[in-house]
Every structure is written in C-alpha cells, then in structure tokens.
Design a protein around this motif. Structure first.
Motif, PDB file in Angstrom:
ATOM      1  N   GLN A  87     -47.084  25.906   8.022  1.00  0.00           N
ATOM      2  CA  GLN A  87     -46.903  27.425   8.608  1.00  0.00           C
ATOM      3  C   GLN A  87     -48.020  27.779   9.377  1.00  0.00           C
ATOM      4  OE1 GLN A  87     -46.435  30.511   5.833  1.00  0.00           O
ATOM      5  NE2 GLN A  87     -45.029  31.886   7.117  1.00  0.00           N
TER       6      GLN A  87
ATOM      7  N   LEU B 246     -48.326  25.706  12.593  1.00  0.00           N
ATOM      8  CA  LEU B 246     -46.855  25.853  13.388  1.00  0.00           C
ATOM      9  C   LEU B 246     -46.452  27.373  13.121  1.00  0.00           C
ATOM     10  CD1 LEU B 246     -44.924  22.397  12.954  1.00  0.00           C
ATOM     11  CD2 LEU B 246     -46.420  23.173  14.848  1.00  0.00           C
TER      12      LEU B 246
ATOM     13  N   GLU C  10     -45.302  29.164  15.013  1.00  0.00           N
ATOM     14  CA  GLU C  10     -43.913  29.549  15.708  1.00  0.00           C
ATOM     15  C   GLU C  10     -42.800  29.036  14.990  1.00  0.00           C
ATOM     16  OE1 GLU C  10     -45.156  25.507  17.023  1.00  0.00           O
ATOM     17  OE2 GLU C  10     -46.025  27.318  16.961  1.00  0.00           O
TER      18      GLU C  10
ATOM     19  N   THR D  13     -40.384  28.951  11.878  1.00  0.00           N
ATOM     20  CA  THR D  13     -39.838  30.081  10.931  1.00  0.00           C
ATOM     21  C   THR D  13     -38.958  29.216   9.810  1.00  0.00           C
ATOM     22  OG1 THR D  13     -37.779  30.297  12.042  1.00  0.00           O
ATOM     23  CG2 THR D  13     -40.034  31.956  12.272  1.00  0.00           C
TER      24      THR D  13
ATOM     25  N   SER E  10     -39.064  20.813  19.240  1.00  0.00           N
ATOM     26  CA  SER E  10     -38.319  21.466  20.745  1.00  0.00           C
ATOM     27  C   SER E  10     -37.905  20.477  21.623  1.00  0.00           C
ATOM     28  CB  SER E  10     -39.395  22.348  21.486  1.00  0.00           C
ATOM     29  OG  SER E  10     -40.578  21.613  21.524  1.00  0.00           O
TER      30      SER E  10
END
Length: 277
Positions: A202, A205, A207, A209, A224
């Motif tokens: 967390q 990264l 971004e 969740t 991504s």
C-alpha cells in the motif's frame, strides 16, 4: 511547763484529730451511695441502647442494599470506545441485572477481552448511578479482508474482527474461497506476513486500493498493463517492487505480451507470456 498548760495542749490536739476524723467520715458517707447505686446503672443502660440502635441500623442498611433495585446493574459508564457502541460493550461484560455486590471487576475485564475488538480494559466499581465504570482500548484495523462476500477488519497482529464502518484509507485484500488453507494460524489469525506485506505494498503503490491473495502466490495486483503481478508475502516488498519495475521496462522495451509477472522469490523472478513462459 505547768500542769494546766499540758492539759490545754492535749485538749487542742484531741480536738484537731477529731475534726480530721469527722471530715473523712463525712466525705465517705456523702459520696459512697452515689457511686454504688447510680453510676453503674446509667452506664449499663446507655450501652445497651446504643448497641441495639446500631444493630437495627446495620440490618436495615443490609436489607436496603440487597433488595433495592438501584443496586442492580442496568447500564454502565464507558470511555475510550471509537468503533464499539456502549450497548455492545455492556453485552460483553455479562453483568446485566446483576447485583453490584456480586460483580468481580477482574472477571468483567476477562469477559471484555474475549471480544476480538478490545485490546485492553480497565474496570472499577462505584455507587449509583455509575456503579460499573469501564475504560477500553480498541484494536485498530490495519487492512480489510474480503472473502466469500464478507468483509472483516484485521489488525497488525492478524486478529480478525467485525468491520464496523467503511474506511477508504484501509487497503482491501480479496482472498480466494480456498484461502483459509495456509492463511490462518492455529489461533484463527491471518498470517502476520500477509498483513505486513499488504501494508508495504500500500505504501509503495498508493494508487492501489485492492490487493489479491492466492494461497500459493501470495499478494498480487492487476497491473494497468493487463498483467497479474504476484509479490508473495513478508517484509521485502521494496526489493520486489524494484525487480518488478525492472522487468516491466524490459517487457515493454522488447514488445512482449505478458500475462503474469511473478516475484514471489526475488532470487528467481519470471514472467509468463501470452503463449507461455
């Protein structure tokens, strides 16, 4: 000395002695009846009266304390709670409708610590209206564990507890249905390495969740680029993240279509292409 002088002297001496004897006798006869007949009876009467009144008063107080409804616990005074409600804490104490004389603060504390949400508690007794006073320390959630449609809070030591509110700041870990195999320790906690690994990911990264959990591959993300990336568990996520970024640059530079990147073992990382490893 003449015979008359000696006679007068003896007479004066006799009268003086007589006066002394008469005074002593008069003093004894005046006070003796009072000491013998009045004082002891008065003292005995007063003591019995006071003793009787004390017995009556104490008996009345004991009867009042044992039967009066005000001394039966119907509620408690609670402090320190953040997520738990007063009613939930009261239920954990197991003292509802119990007389205050029969409540043991240590037993109440032991009952409270049976709740997975309570880390510590202090209990002391008082008088109405706040007869049972409690100060609790709740466990702080570190991650949200999602499995089979159920969400639970997990603290830093892996203790699971009921999720009591939505907290977007907590990282969510979605586990497969077979996750209990190899996930939970003997006392029902989530493995601490899973919690620590999730918190480190967390931080690395922000971004992200949602993390995935696989019993073999550990913690992972959906990149991504369309890859599944697996990091395993434990405290070495920063090193694994550096390896992952290096592999990502290599894959993109070579135009490879990858489907999975595996860094569970940082000494032997690999990736899987769309047509095979």
């Amino acid at each position: 000395m003449t015979a008359r002088s000696r006679h007068d002297r003896r007479r004066r001496g006799t009268q003086y002695a007589s006066v002394l004897r008469d005074n002593r006798m008069g003093s004894a006869s005046d006070h003796a009846p009072s000491l013998a007949h009045s004082t002891p009876r008065e003292a005995e009467f007063n003591w019995r009266w006071v003793s009787g009144m004390m017995v009556i008063v104490l008996s009345g107080l004991l009867l009042l304390f044992s039967t009066a409804d005000v001394f039966y616990v119907r509620s408690i005074a609670v402090g320190g709670q953040r997520y738990l409600t007063k009613e939930e804490v009261f239920a954990f104490t197991k003292v509802a409708n119990t007389h205050i004389f029969w409540i043991d603060p240590q037993q109440v504390r032991a009952n409270l610590l049976l709740s997975p949400s309570i880390a510590d508690a202090r209990v002391w007794l008082g008088w109405p209206p706040h007869m049972v006073n409690i100060l609790i320390e709740e466990r702080e959630p570190a991650i949200v564990w999602e499995q089979d449609g159920q969400a639970l809070w997990v603290d830093i030591q892996g203790r699971m507890m009921q999720q009591r509110q939505d907290n977007p700041q907590l990282i969510r870990v979605s586990a497969a249905s077979d996750a209990p195999q190899g996930v939970f320790s003997d006392d029902g906690r989530v493995d601490e390495d899973i919690v620590i690994g999730a918190l480190q990911l967390q931080a690395l990264l922000p971004e992200a969740t949602l993390l995935r959990y696989d019993t073999v591959k550990g913690l992972g993300i959906a990149d991504s680029n369309g890859w599944n990336v697996w990091f395993g568990t434990g405290r070495h996520m920063q090193e694994k993240m550096a390896i992952y970024r290096a592999i990502t640059r290599d894959i993109q530079a070579r135009g490879i279509q990858a489907s999975e990147v595996n860094i569970v073992n940082p000494d032997a990382p690999f990736y899987v292409t769309a047509w095979g490893r």
